[in-house]
Write a protein that holds these residues in place. Sequence first.
Motif, PDB file in Angstrom:
ATOM      1  N   ALA A  35       0.837  -1.204   0.000  1.00 36.24           N
ATOM      2  CA  ALA A  35       0.000   0.000   0.000  1.00 36.24           C
ATOM      3  C   ALA A  35       0.871   1.253   0.000  1.00 36.24           C
ATOM      4  CB  ALA A  35      -0.926  -0.007   1.211  1.00 36.24           C
ATOM      5  N   VAL A 158      -5.989  -2.034   0.162  1.00 36.70           N
ATOM      6  CA  VAL A 158      -4.751  -2.755  -0.150  1.00 36.70           C
ATOM      7  C   VAL A 158      -4.046  -3.160   1.138  1.00 36.70           C
ATOM      8  CG1 VAL A 158      -2.445  -2.549  -1.178  1.00 36.70           C
ATOM      9  CG2 VAL A 158      -4.424  -1.662  -2.391  1.00 36.70           C
ATOM     10  N   ARG A 165      -4.913  -6.455  -2.552  1.00 33.97           N
ATOM     11  CA  ARG A 165      -5.623  -5.997  -3.757  1.00 33.97           C
ATOM     12  C   ARG A 165      -6.637  -4.923  -3.398  1.00 33.97           C
ATOM     13  NH1 ARG A 165      -8.077 -10.709  -6.938  1.00 33.97           N
ATOM     14  NH2 ARG A 165      -8.118  -9.176  -8.601  1.00 33.97           N
ATOM     15  N   SER A 166      -6.745  -3.923  -4.264  1.00 35.98           N
ATOM     16  CA  SER A 166      -7.727  -2.863  -4.076  1.00 35.98           C
ATOM     17  C   SER A 166      -9.033  -3.256  -4.752  1.00 35.98           C
ATOM     18  CB  SER A 166      -7.202  -1.555  -4.664  1.00 35.98           C
ATOM     19  OG  SER A 166      -7.126  -1.674  -6.066  1.00 35.98           O
TER      20      SER A 166
END
Length: 182
Positions: A35, A158, A165-166
């Motif tokens: 992130a 994230v 994963r976003s």
Amino acid sequence: MSDATSTASANDKADEADSSGNENKASTVRPTRLAWMRAASFVYDFLGLCVIWGAAAVPVVVLRQGDAVAAGNPIFSVYLWLVTGGYYVYSLWRGGQTLGMRAWRLMLLDREGRRPALAQVVARYCLCSILVVACAGAGFLLVGNWGLLAGGAEWLLVAFSPQGRSLSDRLSRTWMRRLPKA
């Protein structure tokens, strides 16, 4: 060897070890670290976009014979959104990386570990745009100027997602991966 150096080298070894694994899996970089890397690459890209926006404004100023564009002009805003999209879509589609992502050795891949298709990249850009505008707009209504911080919701997802994963990663079926050192 200091603790910071040993931690950094351990993280780099984990990143390099991941390069031999399955390409469609998330990298072994901790989600919180990923992130921060994504946020840092965004800052790099923002600086490059400032230059691109300046260059994109030149023809508009010339056409307006030197008159300034009114703040909040919807046509100019859409024009800059398209210019920004052109940068992101072209960079991610052709090479899987923007300039900021190259600096942090990040790459966008599809589920099979290849560069994403044009449709995936366009969908990703549109989704990110909608999410940032929605989060920032909702934040402005709730807490004034601090609403801009709500645009960071993508990075929070994230940081706290097990795969790093976003929402835009999930919806566009792409992965952000850390590349090994060359």
